[in-house]
Design a protein around this motif. Structure first.
Motif, short mmCIF file in Angstrom:
data_model
loop_
_atom_site.label_atom_id
_atom_site.label_comp_id
_atom_site.label_asym_id
_atom_site.label_seq_id
_atom_site.Cartn_x
_atom_site.Cartn_y
_atom_site.Cartn_z
N GLU A 58 -17.12 -1.47 5.08
CA GLU A 58 -15.86 -0.60 4.92
C GLU A 58 -16.34 0.50 3.72
OE1 GLU A 58 -13.44 -0.66 6.51
OE2 GLU A 58 -13.14 -2.56 7.59
N PRO A 59 -15.91 1.70 3.84
CA PRO A 59 -16.02 2.85 2.79
C PRO A 59 -15.05 2.47 1.68
CG PRO A 59 -14.62 3.61 4.71
CD PRO A 59 -15.04 2.17 5.07
N LEU A 60 -15.69 2.82 0.57
CA LEU A 60 -14.72 2.99 -0.70
C LEU A 60 -15.14 4.36 -1.32
CD1 LEU A 60 -13.31 1.75 -3.27
CD2 LEU A 60 -15.57 1.11 -4.14
N TYR A 61 -14.01 5.04 -1.52
CA TYR A 61 -14.23 6.40 -1.88
C TYR A 61 -13.80 6.58 -3.51
CZ TYR A 61 -13.82 6.95 3.16
OH TYR A 61 -13.75 7.16 4.33
N LEU A 62 -14.70 7.20 -4.31
CA LEU A 62 -14.39 7.41 -5.71
C LEU A 62 -14.57 8.72 -5.93
CD1 LEU A 62 -14.28 6.48 -8.78
CD2 LEU A 62 -16.77 6.04 -8.40
N THR B 94 -8.95 11.01 -14.72
CA THR B 94 -8.94 9.59 -14.30
C THR B 94 -9.67 9.33 -12.99
OG1 THR B 94 -7.34 7.70 -13.85
CG2 THR B 94 -6.89 9.86 -12.74
N ARG B 95 -10.05 8.19 -12.90
CA ARG B 95 -10.92 7.89 -11.71
C ARG B 95 -9.98 7.32 -10.49
NH1 ARG B 95 -15.71 3.43 -13.39
NH2 ARG B 95 -13.82 2.56 -14.22
N VAL B 96 -10.15 7.93 -9.29
CA VAL B 96 -9.62 7.62 -8.30
C VAL B 96 -10.36 6.57 -7.32
CG1 VAL B 96 -8.05 8.41 -6.23
CG2 VAL B 96 -8.07 9.70 -8.76
N PHE B 97 -9.93 5.38 -6.80
CA PHE B 97 -10.59 4.61 -5.89
C PHE B 97 -9.57 4.63 -4.66
CE2 PHE B 97 -11.79 2.87 -10.13
CZ PHE B 97 -13.21 2.93 -9.91
N ALA B 98 -10.11 4.56 -3.53
CA ALA B 98 -9.32 4.38 -2.36
C ALA B 98 -10.23 3.96 -1.23
CB ALA B 98 -9.32 5.94 -1.99
N TYR B 99 -9.42 3.24 -0.52
CA TYR B 99 -10.15 2.64 0.77
C TYR B 99 -8.60 1.99 1.70
CZ TYR B 99 -8.42 -1.29 -2.27
OH TYR B 99 -7.79 -2.15 -2.86
N ASN B 100 -9.06 1.50 2.65
CA ASN B 100 -8.18 1.06 3.81
C ASN B 100 -7.30 -0.25 2.96
OD1 ASN B 100 -6.76 -0.16 5.84
ND2 ASN B 100 -8.35 0.03 7.27
N PRO B 101 -5.93 0.22 2.86
CA PRO B 101 -5.24 -1.33 2.22
C PRO B 101 -5.16 -2.35 2.94
CG PRO B 101 -3.67 0.60 2.59
CD PRO B 101 -5.23 1.14 3.20
N GLN B 102 -5.59 -2.22 4.45
CA GLN B 102 -5.66 -3.54 5.17
C GLN B 102 -6.84 -4.45 4.88
OE1 GLN B 102 -4.89 -2.05 9.07
NE2 GLN B 102 -2.83 -1.71 8.72
N ILE B 103 -7.65 -4.13 4.01
CA ILE B 103 -9.05 -4.91 3.77
C ILE B 103 -9.11 -5.18 2.57
CG2 ILE B 103 -10.20 -3.68 5.69
CD1 ILE B 103 -11.64 -2.33 3.57
N GLN B 104 -9.81 -6.04 2.17
CA GLN B 104 -10.17 -6.40 0.51
C GLN B 104 -11.40 -5.85 0.02
OE1 GLN B 104 -9.68 -10.53 -0.44
NE2 GLN B 104 -9.93 -10.13 -2.72
N ILE B 105 -11.50 -4.85 -1.03
CA ILE B 105 -12.55 -4.29 -1.55
C ILE B 105 -12.73 -4.85 -2.91
CG2 ILE B 105 -13.52 -2.21 -2.36
CD1 ILE B 105 -13.74 -2.11 0.46
N PHE B 106 -11.77 -4.87 -3.72
CA PHE B 106 -11.70 -5.43 -5.11
C PHE B 106 -11.38 -7.08 -5.14
CE2 PHE B 106 -10.80 -1.00 -5.77
CZ PHE B 106 -11.85 -0.75 -6.84
N ASP B 107 -12.33 -7.64 -6.00
CA ASP B 107 -12.09 -9.21 -6.34
C ASP B 107 -11.07 -9.38 -7.39
OD1 ASP B 107 -12.42 -11.99 -6.12
OD2 ASP B 107 -14.28 -11.84 -6.88
N LEU B 108 -9.96 -8.45 -7.25
CA LEU B 108 -8.99 -8.86 -8.21
C LEU B 108 -7.70 -9.13 -7.57
CD1 LEU B 108 -9.54 -5.16 -10.17
CD2 LEU B 108 -9.91 -7.52 -11.09
N PRO B 109 -7.10 -10.57 -8.01
CA PRO B 109 -6.09 -10.93 -7.19
C PRO B 109 -4.84 -10.06 -7.24
CG PRO B 109 -7.07 -12.69 -8.62
CD PRO B 109 -7.65 -11.30 -9.10
N GLU B 110 -4.49 -9.37 -8.58
CA GLU B 110 -3.47 -8.42 -8.81
C GLU B 110 -3.61 -7.42 -7.64
OE1 GLU B 110 -1.27 -7.88 -12.87
OE2 GLU B 110 -3.23 -7.44 -12.78
N VAL B 111 -4.81 -6.91 -7.58
CA VAL B 111 -4.89 -5.87 -6.52
C VAL B 111 -4.75 -6.12 -4.87
CG1 VAL B 111 -6.48 -4.01 -5.59
CG2 VAL B 111 -6.48 -4.55 -7.71
N THR B 112 -5.10 -7.53 -4.64
CA THR B 112 -5.34 -8.06 -3.31
C THR B 112 -3.69 -8.20 -2.78
OG1 THR B 112 -7.26 -8.93 -3.53
CG2 THR B 112 -5.83 -10.03 -1.71
N GLN B 113 -2.94 -8.85 -4.01
CA GLN B 113 -1.63 -9.07 -3.63
C GLN B 113 -0.48 -7.89 -3.47
OE1 GLN B 113 -0.22 -11.46 -7.07
NE2 GLN B 113 -2.00 -13.12 -6.51
N GLN B 114 -1.09 -6.78 -4.03
CA GLN B 114 -0.11 -5.42 -4.03
C GLN B 114 -0.81 -4.57 -2.97
OE1 GLN B 114 1.50 -4.72 -8.11
NE2 GLN B 114 -0.52 -5.37 -8.71
#
Length: 388
Positions: A97-101, A117-137
């Motif tokens: 999967e691609p991660l855009y920055l 500011t840094r802008v991270f972007a990816y397909n929200p249907q997949i998991q890129i970050f190992d951060l529970p808050e991000v995954t849940q939201q």
């Protein structure tokens, strides 16, 4: 010898320090000051290292693809998305999967100053970050022009966390376009990076930077099947796909640290720690030398009545050890306050680690013992004949 070091009598070293309370207090203050200086400089070095690995540590993947010329994730080096598709064709790969920055200009509203500011972007249907808050939201990001905001962003980016505590969403301007903030997370930043972080969807990213922005990938995140030989797969992809570099999770973190080590700021902070050490040596030496000079006749008398030079030198080294402990404690406490103050002011987490505390304590012991070794020359030169 008993009366010098043990038994019910106070050790001579402690008796001398407690007798000269003002001088001892000055020495403690000097050592504490040197300790704070060393703690701060080494804390900044650790902050550099922690900031360098902060992002890769929180990425969820087994292998990562970057431009072959990229020195770190935050560089603007990208690679064509077709290279990621080519890599995805290898056996053993579950997903690629691609991660855009990119960096963007962020303003709380049209009337405020814009900050980077840094802008991270990816397909929200997949998991890129190992951060529970991000995954849940992540489902919230499926709505266009929505984003998650990093609580640890600098305060200049606006009172977003405070507003989110009272209502479910707020808004801000990114690249002069209105964006709805509908969630918060914790990531943090480091020196010389952006003021903050936001996460958005690849769809919103395309609206903000143009549809062609999705053709250039900052980081490819690959997950592989359990039991896959990562090194063999990594080498196979690099040989077959031109213009890219494939890294394991550990190699990605190591590369970020190696680049950080080349930053002149790290050298400056290490030099500051060395200067703090030298200052501490000079202060403790002056205290011990003055103490020995004031009691040189007593040392000569002890020599005359049979005490060995070794036992007298141990008194000096005992004083140094007492001073090391007495000076370290207030220095440690003061540093905790300084760390908390700077964390609140800068939103950069200065953390007192066990390794850092032990390292500075060892440096404090070394600092005081070196001073004692220099000051002890005065005791060696004490001659009973000169006194009597």
């Amino acid at each position: 010898m008993k009366k010098l070091f043990s038994g019910r009598e106070r050790p001579l070293a402690w008796a001398q320090l407690s007798h000269q309370k003002v001088r001892t207090g000055v020495a403690m203050g000097g050592i504490a000051f040197a300790n704070v200086l060393i703690f701060m400089q080494l804390g900044f070095v650790n902050l550099f290292a922690g900031g360098a690995t902060l992002l890769p540590k929180h990425l969820k993947g087994d292998l990562f693809i970057t431009n072959s010329e990229a020195k770190l994730i935050n560089s603007f080096s990208t690679f064509d998305r077709t290279r990621l598709y080519q890599a995805a064709a290898f056996d053993g790969i579950i997903s690629a999967e691609p991660l855009y920055l990119k960096y963007g200009t962020w303003a709380y509203d049209k009337e405020t100053i814009s900050y980077e500011t840094r802008v991270f972007a990816y397909n929200p249907q997949i998991q890129i970050f190992d951060l529970p808050e991000v995954t849940q939201q992540q489902p919230k990001l499926r709505e266009p022009f929505t984003a998650l905001f990093d609580r640890l962003s600098r305060s200049q980016l606006g009172p977003i966390p405070a507003l989110m505590a009272t209502k479910p969403t707020t808004s801000a301007m990114l690249n002069n376009q209105r964006l709805v903030v509908n969630g918060l997370f914790n990531l943090g930043s480091s020196f010389f990076l952006s003021e903050g972080n936001i996460i958005t969807s690849d769809r919103t990213f395309a609206e903000l930077y143009g549809s062609n922005a999705l053709e250039q990938v900052t980081l490819g995140v690959i997950r592989v099947k359990p039991g896959t030989n990562l090194i063999a797969l990594k080498l196979g992809i690099e040989q077959a796909v031109p213009g890219i570099k494939v890294l394991t999770h550990q190699e990605l973190q190591t590369r970020e640290l190696q680049f950080q080590d080349t930053n002149p700021s790290s050298t400056i902070f290490n030099f500051g720690a060395i200067m703090g050490f030298i200052v501490g040596v000079a202060i403790v030496y002056q205290v011990l030398y003055s103490d020995v000079s004031d009691h040189i006749s007593e040392y000569a008398t002890l020599k005359a009545i049979g005490y060995s030079q070794r036992s007298l030198l141990l008194v000096i080294f005992q004083e140094a050890l007492f001073l090391a402990v007495l000076g370290y404690i207030p220095g440690f406490i003061a540093t905790l306050g300084m760390y908390q103050l700077l964390t609140n002011l800068t939103r950069l987490e200065l953390i007192m680690t066990v390794n850092l505390a032990i390292t500075v304590f060892i440096l404090t012991l070394a600092m005081c013992l070196i001073s004692a070794a220099i000051a002890s020359n005065k005791v060696r030169a004490a001659d009973p004949a000169d006194v009597f």
